[in-house]
Motif scaffolding. Structure first.
Motif, PDB file in Angstrom:
ATOM      1  N   TRP A  11       0.822  -1.209   0.000  1.00  0.00           N
ATOM      2  CA  TRP A  11       0.000   0.000   0.000  1.00  0.00           C
ATOM      3  C   TRP A  11       0.857   1.259   0.000  1.00  0.00           C
ATOM      4  O   TRP A  11       0.563   2.228  -0.699  1.00  0.00           O
ATOM      5  CB  TRP A  11      -0.965   0.001   1.191  1.00  0.00           C
ATOM      6  N   VAL A  12       1.922   1.270   0.794  1.00  0.00           N
ATOM      7  CA  VAL A  12       2.815   2.431   0.826  1.00  0.00           C
ATOM      8  C   VAL A  12       3.458   2.631  -0.545  1.00  0.00           C
ATOM      9  O   VAL A  12       3.534   3.757  -1.056  1.00  0.00           O
ATOM     10  CB  VAL A  12       3.890   2.273   1.922  1.00  0.00           C
ATOM     11  N   ALA A  13       3.909   1.556  -1.148  1.00  0.00           N
ATOM     12  CA  ALA A  13       4.512   1.653  -2.483  1.00  0.00           C
ATOM     13  C   ALA A  13       3.489   2.148  -3.502  1.00  0.00           C
ATOM     14  O   ALA A  13       3.820   2.953  -4.381  1.00  0.00           O
ATOM     15  CB  ALA A  13       5.069   0.294  -2.906  1.00  0.00           C
ATOM     16  N   LEU A  14       2.250   1.677  -3.388  1.00  0.00           N
ATOM     17  CA  LEU A  14       1.209   2.107  -4.314  1.00  0.00           C
ATOM     18  C   LEU A  14       0.950   3.616  -4.192  1.00  0.00           C
ATOM     19  O   LEU A  14       0.837   4.306  -5.207  1.00  0.00           O
ATOM     20  CB  LEU A  14      -0.086   1.331  -4.063  1.00  0.00           C
ATOM     21  N   VAL A  15       0.891   4.122  -2.974  1.00  0.00           N
ATOM     22  CA  VAL A  15       0.689   5.561  -2.782  1.00  0.00           C
ATOM     23  C   VAL A  15       1.838   6.340  -3.417  1.00  0.00           C
ATOM     24  O   VAL A  15       1.628   7.324  -4.131  1.00  0.00           O
ATOM     25  CB  VAL A  15       0.544   5.916  -1.281  1.00  0.00           C
TER      26      VAL A  15
END
Length: 131
Positions: A11-15
């Motif tokens: 999720w952090v990478a996606l953001v």
């Protein structure tokens, strides 16, 4: 721990990718604003993980370090990606070393049984003295 069926790091990478993609296609964000968005995403994800595992302070600490590093870079810290990765690796290692002292395995370790030693050879029979 999963958030909406996915790992928190995903999720952090996606953001971060969405922020980069948005600015590449016209969203007017400064480097500082991008850094703040990524820092908040990382810190929020770390907090969610810490809360969900009830004692996962390590994830919150790593999230905080990542957020702080993102903010520092966004506000002028001129570190290469390699330097940033090294600092995050060190923080992860320190948290892992601390965590190792705080957790107990749910399943006990299998005892190590030493191999059996063969019985000692019988002593040679005593010979009678010659007469």
């Amino acid at each position: 721990m999963k958030i909406f069926g996915r790992e928190p790091a995903l999720w952090v990478a996606l953001v971060a990718i969405i922020v980069k993609l948005s600015t590449a296609f016209g969203l007017d964000l400064t480097n500082d604003q991008q850094a703040v968005i990524n820092a908040v995403a990382a810190a929020l994800t770390g907090l969610i993980v810490a809360i969900s595992v009830h004692d996962g302070i390590g994830a919150a600490v790593i999230g905080l370090v990542q957020a702080g590093l993102s903010l520092a870079v966004g506000f002028g810290l001129h570190w290469s990606p390699e330097q940033q990765a090294t600092v995050l690796s060190l923080a992860s290692a320190i948290v892992a070393m601390w965590t190792r002292t705080q957790v107990t395995a749910k399943v006990p370790a299998t005892p190590v049984i030493p191999p059996a030693t063969p019985p000692a050879a019988p002593a040679a029979p005593a010979t009678a003295p010659a007469s």
